[in-house]
Design an enzyme around this catalytic site. Structure first.
Site, PDB file in Angstrom:
ATOM      1  N   PHE A 195       0.524  -1.361  -0.049  1.00 17.04           N
ATOM      2  CA  PHE A 195       0.257   0.364  -0.296  1.00 17.04           C
ATOM      3  C   PHE A 195       0.971   1.405  -0.009  1.00 17.04           C
ATOM      4  O   PHE A 195       1.591   1.792   0.616  1.00 17.04           O
ATOM      5  CB  PHE A 195      -0.834  -0.037   0.972  1.00 17.04           C
ATOM      6  CG  PHE A 195      -2.428   1.018   1.269  1.00 17.04           C
ATOM      7  CD1 PHE A 195      -2.989   1.186   0.567  1.00 17.04           C
ATOM      8  CD2 PHE A 195      -1.460   2.325   1.635  1.00 17.04           C
ATOM      9  CE1 PHE A 195      -4.041   2.436   0.039  1.00 17.04           C
ATOM     10  CE2 PHE A 195      -2.397   4.297   1.539  1.00 17.04           C
ATOM     11  CZ  PHE A 195      -3.586   3.433   0.845  1.00 17.04           C
ATOM     12  N   ASP A 205       9.215   3.305   2.214  1.00 18.50           N
ATOM     13  CA  ASP A 205       8.638   3.709   2.819  1.00 18.50           C
ATOM     14  C   ASP A 205       7.541   3.616   3.726  1.00 18.50           C
ATOM     15  O   ASP A 205       7.387   2.865   3.910  1.00 18.50           O
ATOM     16  CB  ASP A 205       6.587   3.350   0.965  1.00 18.50           C
ATOM     17  CG  ASP A 205       5.700   4.445   2.142  1.00 18.50           C
ATOM     18  OD1 ASP A 205       5.102   5.012   3.295  1.00 18.50           O
ATOM     19  OD2 ASP A 205       4.512   3.820   1.156  1.00 18.50           O
ATOM     20  N   LYS A 258       2.273  11.224   7.258  1.00 18.14           N
ATOM     21  CA  LYS A 258       1.525  10.520   8.498  1.00 18.14           C
ATOM     22  C   LYS A 258       2.440  11.118   9.629  1.00 18.14           C
ATOM     23  O   LYS A 258       1.748  12.595   9.598  1.00 18.14           O
ATOM     24  CB  LYS A 258       1.484   8.980   8.352  1.00 18.14           C
ATOM     25  CG  LYS A 258       0.718   8.122   7.799  1.00 18.14           C
ATOM     26  CD  LYS A 258       0.008   7.121   8.070  1.00 18.14           C
ATOM     27  CE  LYS A 258      -0.612   7.336   6.881  1.00 18.14           C
ATOM     28  NZ  LYS A 258      -0.663   5.966   5.909  1.00 18.14           N
TER      29      LYS A 258
HETATM   30  C1  LIG Z   1      -1.174   5.383   4.416  1.00 19.38           C
HETATM   31  C2  LIG Z   1      -0.134   5.701   3.450  1.00 19.38           C
HETATM   32  C3  LIG Z   1       0.244   6.136   2.438  1.00 19.38           C
HETATM   33  C4  LIG Z   1      -0.369   7.261   1.561  1.00 19.38           C
HETATM   34  O1  LIG Z   1      -0.989   8.133   2.309  1.00 19.38           O
HETATM   35  P1  LIG Z   1      -1.708   9.508   2.637  1.00 19.38           P
HETATM   36  O2  LIG Z   1      -0.751  10.286   3.077  1.00 19.38           O
HETATM   37  O3  LIG Z   1      -3.237   8.417   2.434  1.00 19.38           O
HETATM   38  O4  LIG Z   1      -1.850   9.827   0.749  1.00 19.38           O
HETATM   39  C5  LIG Z   1       1.288   5.499   1.424  1.00 19.38           C
HETATM   40  N1  LIG Z   1       2.100   4.052   1.998  1.00 19.38           N
HETATM   41  C6  LIG Z   1       1.853   4.401   2.815  1.00 19.38           C
HETATM   42  C7  LIG Z   1       2.910   3.129   3.979  1.00 19.38           C
HETATM   43  C8  LIG Z   1       1.026   4.257   4.247  1.00 19.38           C
HETATM   44  O5  LIG Z   1       0.785   4.050   5.181  1.00 19.38           O
END
Ligand SMILES: *Cc1c(COP(=O)(O)O)cnc(C)c1O
Length: 401
Positions: A141, A226, A255
């Site tokens: 994700f 990520d 985040k």
């Molecule tokens: C939440 C998340 C994203 C996307 O972040 P948004 O601020 O919702 O666009 C990307 N990578 C990971 C691992 C995430 O948990």
């Protein structure tokens, strides 16, 4: 109709149905607790998918935001502002890197990393133009943009949003042999979550991240981690990669970087990587704005002290000890995770993740299901031991044998 039902039905009438929230309407929150429009209190055990690592209404963060609100909030990058240099310097230092490229949301940071890797591939590595490949993991994700869903394996996220952006290769998560086989001379990057959050808090096999690090170094490929959900204290370290002593080439952050106050994301890397950008080649009107920098600077200062990482380690050990006692006894079939972060698998015969989340809501605990039969537990790192224990009591009463 109750205030709650009224609020939900009018939201349903006028908002796109791209989410399926629990039937609770929050009006106020502080620390690890939220209060709904009818005055009921709930323990937040999701923390905005780790955007709220430092809790709701954190005084230090609100003070930093309030002070900056009174000074200047937005300049665009057409002009310099006086919080920018400090933000970039301090975030780079926290990451042990040289350069920062600020954006707003996580998806934008991932898009930025994709563009960085491609440009690095053409201009530094020497990949023929238009042929760059990025290897990603199944069940990833990384966000919701058209390019990012192009390399998702989740049908809900991907179907009917094509045509898809080419240039991605998907391999099973945790499988080094498959990864090694997928890397070619045109591969510019491997993009991975060090722990897959959305997939159900999947921790890769021991040695995997080290293996990825060695392979990418040998093959002259960027390792892009990520850490949007796994980073900034959640697992008991500043970065989840640290658990294997691994330093990726590129950190992707979001985040918690905005402290749950404003959206702040960033790509952080050394000069030989982020130095590929020249004026006009990438940007964002709001990226690196003064308010975002002021809040993120406070987040960085809080992480420098190490006490949040320490809390995540200690409370996380306790959380996992208690959750593991539930495995096999009642509805719980498996528990995974690290630090104050857990994926709890529910026996599908005994209820869906959604049903469990709704039962917990009735008991005053807010969690959220992911992928049908898993619930994700990620309370703010500021949660007290007593509150965590109370939350565990509620979990036990719903999930216990
Ligand atoms: C939440 C998340 C994203 C996307 O972040 P948004 O601020 O919702 O666009 C990307 N990578 C990971 C691992 C995430 O948990």
């Amino acid at each position: 109709m109750s205030t709650t039902a009224q609020a939900i039905s009018s939201a349903d009438a006028h908002s796109a149905h791209n989410y399926h929230p629990l039937p609770v309407v929050i009006a106020h929150a502080e620390g690890a607790w939220m209060t709904d429009v009818e005055g009921r209190r709930y323990l937040d055990m999701l923390a905005g998918y780790s955007a709220l690592n430092f809790g709701h209404g954190n005084r230090r963060l609100l003070d930093a935001a309030r002070a900056q609100l009174e000074r200047v909030t937005l300049t665009s990058r057409a002009f310099h502002h006086d919080r920018f240099a400090e933000f970039c310097t301090n975030l780079a230092a926290l990451c042990g890197k040289e350069m920062v490229l600020p954006m707003n949301t996580g998806a934008e940071a991932v898009e930025t990393a994709v563009k960085t890797a491609r440009k690095w591939g053409y201009e530094v590595k020497g990949v023929p133009d238009g042929h760059a490949k990025i290897v990603v993991a199944a069940d990833n994700f990384h966000g919701r943009t058209t390019t990012i869903v192009s390399f998702s394996t989740d049908h809900d996220a991907r179907d009917h949003f094509g045509p898809y952006t080419p240039g991605f290769e998907i391999v099973p998560y945790g499988d080094l042999t498959a990864l090694a086989a997928a890397v070619t001379s045109n591969t510019v990057a491997v993009l991975l979550e060090p722990i897959q959050g959305e997939a159900g808090v999947l921790v890769p096999p021991a040695g995997y991240l080290q293996g990825v690090r060695e392979l990418t170094r040998e093959r002259n490929v960027l390792f892009m981690a990520d850490e949007i959900q796994s980073g900034l204290g959640r697992t008991g370290r500043t970065f989840a990669c640290e658990h294997e002593g691994v330093v990726p080439d590129v950190y992707i952050l979001g985040k918690a970087l905005g402290g749950g106050v404003v959206p702040v994301s960033a790509v952080v890397a050394d000069r030989d990587v982020l130095g590929v950008f020249r004026p006009g080649e990438h940007g964002s009107t709001f990226g690196g704005n003064p308010l975002a920098c002021a809040v993120a600077l406070e987040v960085i200062a809080m992480l420098r002290g190490g006490e949040y990482q320490q809390r995540a380690t200690e409370l996380g050990d306790h959380l996992h000890r208690e959750l593991n006692l539930l495995v096999g006894g009642g509805a719980v079939t498996a528990v995974r995770g690290r630090g104050l972060w857990a994926g709890v698998d529910i026996d599908p015969a005994l209820g869906t993740g959604r049903e469990i989340s709704e039962k917990l809501m009735e008991l005053g605990v807010l969690v959220k299901d992911t992928h049908g039969s898993t619930i994700r537990i990620a309370p703010p790192l500021v949660i007290s031991k007593e509150d965590l224990d109370w939350g565990l009591d509620q979990l036990r009463s719903v999930l216990g044998g």
